[in-house]
Design a protein around this motif. Structure first.
Motif, PDB file in Angstrom:
ATOM      1  N   HIS A   1       0.821  -1.208   0.000  1.00 59.07           N
ATOM      2  CA  HIS A   1       0.000   0.000   0.000  1.00 59.07           C
ATOM      3  C   HIS A   1       0.856   1.260   0.000  1.00 59.07           C
ATOM      4  CE1 HIS A   1      -3.429  -2.541   1.993  1.00 59.07           C
ATOM      5  NE2 HIS A   1      -3.165  -2.898   0.754  1.00 59.07           N
ATOM      6  N   THR A   2       1.970   1.230   0.689  1.00 61.09           N
ATOM      7  CA  THR A   2       2.851   2.398   0.737  1.00 61.09           C
ATOM      8  C   THR A   2       3.406   2.724  -0.645  1.00 61.09           C
ATOM      9  OG1 THR A   2       3.496   1.815   2.999  1.00 61.09           O
ATOM     10  CG2 THR A   2       4.899   3.384   1.811  1.00 61.09           C
ATOM     11  N   ILE A   3       3.852   1.708  -1.358  1.00 58.86           N
ATOM     12  CA  ILE A   3       4.407   1.925  -2.694  1.00 58.86           C
ATOM     13  C   ILE A   3       3.322   2.380  -3.664  1.00 58.86           C
ATOM     14  CG2 ILE A   3       5.579   0.810  -4.630  1.00 58.86           C
ATOM     15  CD1 ILE A   3       6.956  -1.022  -2.667  1.00 58.86           C
ATOM     16  N   LEU A   4       2.137   1.797  -3.570  1.00 52.83           N
ATOM     17  CA  LEU A   4       1.050   2.184  -4.468  1.00 52.83           C
ATOM     18  C   LEU A   4       0.649   3.638  -4.255  1.00 52.83           C
ATOM     19  CD1 LEU A   4      -1.243  -0.987  -4.424  1.00 52.83           C
ATOM     20  CD2 LEU A   4       0.236  -0.189  -6.271  1.00 52.83           C
ATOM     21  N   VAL A   5       0.588   4.067  -2.997  1.00 55.75           N
ATOM     22  CA  VAL A   5       0.261   5.466  -2.718  1.00 55.75           C
ATOM     23  C   VAL A   5       1.357   6.391  -3.254  1.00 55.75           C
ATOM     24  CG1 VAL A   5      -0.066   7.156  -0.879  1.00 55.75           C
ATOM     25  CG2 VAL A   5      -1.194   4.945  -0.736  1.00 55.75           C
TER      26      VAL A   5
END
Length: 272
Positions: free
Chosen positions: A57-61
């Protein structure tokens, strides 16, 4: 009345045609138009493929924030963004309804939300890059990267014939409307007029394809008369044609900024 007139002007066929042509031909200069098209295509290959295999989720954001910034700098048409947003909302909403139909609950919205973030990142990367590439630079970049000449020509021809197709489509629709009779009453939420226009659009498809085939044949004959096949098979002519494509400090700076941003985003994944 003023609000209705505003939406009527924004949803007119002429407005849609102008916005699509402006997007396809990249008539407005922005940050991405000054870059080498080969750099943009290679950059897009990463951000158009790699996010599919990322579930953090961190990378996608991080990717999504980067794409939003580039979309803003690329000055993407509001019409394209509106269609993109409506498509994402419709797709996620449909998946949610299907999950409820098969026994799901509100918790199914969370994975769909992250799926929409992934799709939005890839879609924004697509519209940012391809709205910043004009047909000539796009086809020449493909030639320099070693793609087949027929593929390069097909893409360039598709871009070039786009205004003609819109003009032909508009003329066919107007001819149907002149010879037809529109509904006397609009109906609830203008459903009668919407059905009437949809019928005209469907009937206009075959004449449009027929006229396009005629134009394509004329174009091919004209190109062969001017030695198109010989020119595309001559590597010296291709190098001469694409000699203006050169990497500059802007290209190297863009690559370095992207690399360091990806390094920071992926590092945050391990920290958080």
């Amino acid at each position: 009345m003023e609000l209705a007139k505003f939406f009527q002007d924004k949803l007119s066929l002429e407005y849609i045609k102008n916005e699509l042509v402006r997007t396809a031909y990249s008539v407005e200069e922005n940050m991405l138009t000054r870059l080498d098209p080969r750099v943009l295509l290679i950059w897009y290959c990463y951000f158009g493929i790699v996010p599919w295999f990322i579930y953090s989720h961190t990378i996608l954001v991080g990717y999504f924030i980067f794409m939003v910034f580039l979309t803003y700098k690329a000055k993407v048409s509001p019409l394209i963004l509106t269609v993109l947003i409506l498509g994402l909302i419709g797709e996620v909403g449909l998946l949610f309804l299907l999950s409820l139909l098969f026994g799901g609950n509100i918790e199914a919205m969370l994975p769909m939300f992250w799926l929409s973030i992934k799709l939005a990142s890839i879609s924004l990367a697509s519209v940012s890059v391809f709205s910043s590439l004009n047909p000539e630079k796009f086809s020449d970049a493909l030639l320099r990267l070693g793609f087949p000449d027929k593929l390069s020509f097909s893409i360039a021809y598709g871009y070039r014939i786009l205004p003609t197709l819109f003009e032909e489509f508009q003329q066919i629709i107007l001819s149907y409307r002149l010879r037809g009779k529109s509904p006397s009453r609009s109906g609830l939420l203008y459903w009668r007029k919407i059905v009437y226009l949809l019928r005209i659009f469907i009937r206009s498809f075959y004449p449009l394809m027929l006229n396009t085939a005629k134009r394509s044949r004329t174009t091919v004959e004209a190109l062969e008369t001017k030695g198109f096949t010989y020119g595309t098979n001559n590597r010296k002519l291709i190098q001469l044609k694409t000699s203006y494509l050169k990497l500059t400090y802007l290209d190297y700076a863009f690559i370095l900024i992207t690399f360091f941003y990806l390094l920071i985003v992926h590092s945050l994944h391990f920290v958080l």
